[in-house]
Design an enzyme around this catalytic site. Structure first.
Site, short mmCIF file in Angstrom:
data_model
loop_
_atom_site.label_atom_id
_atom_site.label_comp_id
_atom_site.label_asym_id
_atom_site.label_seq_id
_atom_site.Cartn_x
_atom_site.Cartn_y
_atom_site.Cartn_z
N ASN A 9 0.86 -1.19 0.00
CA ASN A 9 0.00 0.00 0.00
C ASN A 9 0.89 1.24 0.00
O ASN A 9 1.47 1.59 1.02
CB ASN A 9 -0.90 -0.05 1.25
CG ASN A 9 -1.83 1.14 1.33
OD1 ASN A 9 -1.86 1.99 0.45
ND2 ASN A 9 -2.60 1.20 2.42
N TRP A 10 0.98 1.87 -1.16
CA TRP A 10 1.85 3.06 -1.29
C TRP A 10 1.17 4.33 -0.79
O TRP A 10 1.76 5.40 -0.82
CB TRP A 10 2.28 3.23 -2.76
CG TRP A 10 3.23 2.18 -3.26
CD1 TRP A 10 3.71 1.11 -2.56
CD2 TRP A 10 3.83 2.09 -4.58
NE1 TRP A 10 4.57 0.37 -3.35
CE2 TRP A 10 4.65 0.95 -4.58
CE3 TRP A 10 3.73 2.86 -5.73
CZ2 TRP A 10 5.38 0.56 -5.71
CZ3 TRP A 10 4.45 2.47 -6.86
CH2 TRP A 10 5.28 1.33 -6.85
N HIS A 107 -9.83 0.58 4.46
CA HIS A 107 -8.59 0.73 5.20
C HIS A 107 -8.87 1.61 6.43
O HIS A 107 -9.72 2.50 6.37
CB HIS A 107 -7.53 1.39 4.30
CG HIS A 107 -6.17 1.40 4.94
ND1 HIS A 107 -5.82 2.32 5.90
CD2 HIS A 107 -5.09 0.59 4.78
CE1 HIS A 107 -4.58 2.07 6.30
NE2 HIS A 107 -4.12 1.03 5.64
N GLU A 176 -5.50 -5.45 10.20
CA GLU A 176 -4.57 -4.36 10.52
C GLU A 176 -5.03 -3.64 11.80
O GLU A 176 -5.79 -2.66 11.73
CB GLU A 176 -4.53 -3.34 9.37
CG GLU A 176 -4.14 -3.93 8.03
CD GLU A 176 -3.69 -2.85 7.05
OE1 GLU A 176 -2.56 -2.91 6.60
OE2 GLU A 176 -4.48 -1.93 6.77
N GLY A 182 1.82 2.25 10.97
CA GLY A 182 2.68 3.43 10.93
C GLY A 182 3.35 3.78 12.24
O GLY A 182 3.85 4.89 12.41
N GLY A 243 3.07 -1.12 4.25
CA GLY A 243 2.93 0.31 3.96
C GLY A 243 4.28 0.94 3.70
O GLY A 243 4.91 0.72 2.66
P1 13P Z 1 2.76 0.59 7.70
O1 13P Z 1 3.42 -0.64 7.11
O2 13P Z 1 3.43 1.86 7.29
O3 13P Z 1 2.60 0.44 9.18
O4 13P Z 1 1.29 0.68 7.08
C1 13P Z 1 0.48 -0.44 7.12
C2 13P Z 1 -0.72 -0.19 6.31
O5 13P Z 1 -1.49 0.71 6.57
C3 13P Z 1 -0.94 -1.05 5.14
O6 13P Z 1 -2.20 -0.88 4.62
#
Ligand code: 13P
Length: 265
Positions: A9-10, A107, A176, A182, A243
């Protein structure tokens, strides 16, 4: 040997030029990747900004990957639940379906920042399946529920997303938990494996005729090259949704290096 799903997920980290440059970097890494015979099939899927989908899909379609075990495709981060209409600023499924195979649904950033509701996500899931694309339904409890009884919360998210929908194609659930997104604080593979079993149990209990082989469960939240193989080696986790570690070519190459060392499960 179970297939492995690496979805990236960019978000909106990159502009079109940076996205193209990252894709070209990934493609040249994939060209030189030597996959041992016992490596599982690897489904690598990129979810760039919607504006980049068309140009990136052209690049991918002009590129032959050297190994049949490796599949590279694209996904879209969001669509509107109506196929067409007066919805200024939204993206219709018709606009993107020629360029991608999957679409993220709900999401936590969409749920929390843009107030997307379970009922709307159900309509998106139905539209995606009607158009024979793969929904990637994102679920996950907030931090305060993670350690307590989160089952009811997850059950509501799961069942509302697929209510009254006949699942006849592959559906992906991305687990998630919001406190891991994040933050650098990933949820342990043991905990995620238990949640993955729970997701399947909830589905089976409530939709008894469901063919569970159509359901794949990914984990997302601070996945990186250090922890990725722990998730991919777990019995009930099919893959990861990465992410920030997926938008940095060097970090992503380290992820690829780890994936090729995976032993069959
Ligand atoms: P991170 O890998 O930056 O924690 O993000 C995860 C995410 O939201 C994937 O959809």
């Amino acid at each position: 040997m179970k297939d492995v799903y690496i979805y990236c997920n960019w978000k909106i980290y990159l502009d079109d030029e940076q996205s193209e440059s990252l894709l070209r970097g990934i493609l040249s890494s994939l060209q030189t990747l030597t996959l041992p015979d016992n490596t599982p099939n690897i489904n690598l899927k990129l979810f760039p900004s919607t504006s980049s989908l068309r140009s990136l899909s052209k690049i991918i379609s002009n590129c032959d990957l050297p190994n049949k075990k490796l599949k590279l495709s694209m996904g879209c981060q969001n669509i509107h639940y109506e196929k067409t209409g007066a919805f200024t600023g939204e993206t219709s499924i018709m606009a993107i379906q020629g360029y991608c195979e999957s679409i993220l649904v709900g999401h936590s950033e969409r749920r929390n920042i843009f107030a997307e509701k379970n009922a709307d996500l159900n309509k998106k899931t139905a539209l995606i399946l009607e158009n024979k694309l793969e929904p990637v339904i994102c679920i996950g409890e907030p931090e305060n529920l993670l350690k307590n009884d989160s089952e009811g919360y997850l059950r509501e998210q799961i069942l509302s997303s697929v209510a009254d929908i006949d699942i006849s194609h592959q559906v992906v659930f991305a687990y998630e938990p919001t406190g891991s997104i994040g933050t650098g604080v990933a949820t342990s593979p043991l905990e995620v494996n238990l949640k993955s079993k729970l997701i399947k149990k909830i589905l089976k209990q409530n939709i008894p005729h469901l063919d569970l082989s159509l359901i794949k469960i990914l984990y997302g939240g601070s996945v990186n090259n250090e922890n990725i193989t722990d998730y991919l080696s777990a019995s009930d986790i099919d893959g990861v949704l990465v992410g920030s570690s997926s938008v940095d070519l060097q970090k992503f190459q380290m992820i690829l290096d780890k994936i090729i060392t995976l032993s069959p499960t």
